[in-house]
Design an enzyme around this catalytic site. Structure first.
Site, PDB file in Angstrom:
ATOM      1  N   TYR A 113       0.819  -1.206   0.000  1.00  0.00           N
ATOM      2  CA  TYR A 113       0.000   0.000   0.000  1.00  0.00           C
ATOM      3  C   TYR A 113       0.858   1.264   0.000  1.00  0.00           C
ATOM      4  CZ  TYR A 113      -4.121  -2.880   0.978  1.00  0.00           C
ATOM      5  OH  TYR A 113      -5.137  -3.809   0.913  1.00  0.00           O
TER       6      TYR A 113
ATOM      7  N   ASP B  82      -4.932  -6.491   6.031  1.00  0.00           N
ATOM      8  CA  ASP B  82      -6.196  -6.046   5.451  1.00  0.00           C
ATOM      9  C   ASP B  82      -7.083  -7.255   5.136  1.00  0.00           C
ATOM     10  OD1 ASP B  82      -8.094  -4.368   4.456  1.00  0.00           O
ATOM     11  OD2 ASP B  82      -7.010  -3.786   2.655  1.00  0.00           O
TER      12      ASP B  82
ATOM     13  N   LYS C 118       5.151 -14.076   4.418  1.00  0.00           N
ATOM     14  CA  LYS C 118       5.345 -15.015   3.306  1.00  0.00           C
ATOM     15  C   LYS C 118       6.854 -15.073   3.033  1.00  0.00           C
ATOM     16  CE  LYS C 118       3.692 -17.648  -0.019  1.00  0.00           C
ATOM     17  NZ  LYS C 118       2.876 -18.856   0.180  1.00  0.00           N
TER      18      LYS C 118
ATOM     19  N   ASP D  53      -0.669 -18.077   3.928  1.00  0.00           N
ATOM     20  CA  ASP D  53      -1.683 -18.977   3.346  1.00  0.00           C
ATOM     21  C   ASP D  53      -2.122 -20.014   4.384  1.00  0.00           C
ATOM     22  OD1 ASP D  53       0.988 -19.550   2.961  1.00  0.00           O
ATOM     23  OD2 ASP D  53       0.761 -20.516   1.025  1.00  0.00           O
TER      24      ASP D  53
END
Ligand code: NAD
Length: 340
Positions: free
Chosen positions: A124, A229, A172, A205
């Site tokens: 972002y 988010d 990640k 995930d």
């Protein structure tokens, strides 16, 4: 003395939810002096920008704001006003607590998770451009030691102050070795300063799957911007949907309180949307202002009205077309009455 608060009604369902929330907050007897300022598409013609300086200056002067959602055009048009407020004012920590409530039919009745989302960097950061117009485009994902250290420290300080037991860093780092590798490394370093709080980490995930299957095992999640988010919407779904989950954005000296959800334009002006998320954002604001008794009263009343199940909006009924669902303002009335 009255608390002087910047009030941003927003657009879409924002103004009606802010009106409902204002009535509930005033029903506590706490005195407010609202400084009402507008942002969003509706002020473009007048100011040439969806985020006039007067809005930022008001928040800077008052230190605290309550905000309704603001629409962002998809794909084209102006950049998000919501993201711009957070970046301009360096509101680096986005707090989104999701807690089960009696009376809302859900898969897990005992969810109590706080998503702490980094609010100023990650994907972002808004650094993106066409590489070849219409063929290839590129976004740059920024993760810094400074940004990570302060958000993870915020998560641990929140955990300590609120008797939480565990902070989980979400990342990640297996694939995004440079950016999330740094996020995880710094999170592990910060965790060393908080031996009283447990720490672990999860790949995003796997985290998503675990939150759906075993949300009780999680407590405070410290997340880079995009993951926070997405996972906070997932957590909203676990406790009854976007209509019930509040949020707060904190900087060093400033705080802006707003629901997790957006402006739901399809329901604008229909007195249909659930005011709970905005009212509970007001509860977070009352706690921030040191008005603990009033915060407890509002929260208790919201829970009582939802548990009773009669005067609630359509999204909290077992069937969405239930004709006994009430509108936004009547649900707020029920909450004011339940405050006694
Ligand atoms: P949304 O949160 O507005 O709506 C998603 C779904 O949740 C819709 O089905 C909607 O009807 C439902 N919903 C949302 N709030 C509800 C409420 N209070 N009561 C009952 N149901 C509710 O998300 P969207 O449709 O993806 O986005 C709409 C606009 O809002 C977009 O322009 C987006 O950019 C903006 N947005 C703003 C903010 C913010 O102001 N902080 C946050 C998210 C999205």
């Amino acid at each position: 003395m009255a608390h002087r608060i910047t009030l941003i009604p927003g657009d879409g369902i924002g103004p009606e939810l802010i009106e409902a929330t204002r009535r509930v907050l005033e029903g506590t007897g706490v005195a407010f002096d609202w400084d009402i300022v507008d942002a969003g598409a509706g002020v473009m013609d007048k100011y040439g920008t969806p985020l006039p300086d007067a809005v930022l200056n008001s928040i800077r002067a008052n230190g605290v704001a309550l905000k309704g959602p603001i629409t962002t055009p998809v794909g084209t048009g102006f950049r998000s006003v919501n993201v711009a407020i957070r970046k301009e004012l360096d509101l680096y920590a986005n707090l989104r607590p999701a807690r089960s409530m009696e009376g809302i039919p859900v898969c897990h009745p005992d969810v109590d998770i706080v998503v702490v989302r980094e609010n100023t960097e990650g994907l972002y950061a808004g650094i993106e451009h066409d590489v070849i117009p219409d063929q290839a485009a590129e976004s740059i994902r920024i993760i810094t030691r400074h940004g990570t250290e302060r958000i993870v420290r915020f998560a641990f300080e929140y955990a300590r102050a609120n008797n939480r037991r565990l902070v989980t860093a979400v990342h990640k780092a297996n694939i995004l070795k440079a950016t999330d590798g740094l996020f995880l490394k710094v999170a592990r370093e910060v965790a060393q300063d908080y031996p009283d709080i447990e720490f672990n980490d999860r790949i995003v995930d796997n985290m998503s799957m675990q939150l759906v299957q075993r949300p009780q095992e999680y407590d405070v999640l410290a997340c880079p911007n995009l993951f926070g988010d997405i996972l906070s919407d997932l957590c909203s779904g676990l406790v009854g949907g976007l209509g019930v989950v509040p949020g707060a954005n904190f900087g060093r000296d400033l705080a802006v309180f707003e629901p997790v959800h957006g402006s739901a334009p399809k329901y604008a002006g229909q007195d249909k949307a659930n005011p709970t998320a905005t009212i509970l954002s007001g509860v977070l604001m009352l706690r921030h202002l040191g008005e603990k008794a009033a915060a407890d009263r509002v929260e208790g009343a919201v829970r009582a009205v939802i548990a009773a199940g009669a005067r609630v909006t359509y999204d909290l009924k077992p069937r969405r077309d239930d004709p006994s669902a009430v509108g936004t303002q009547e649900m707020a009335d029920a909450i004011v009455e339940a405050m006694g």
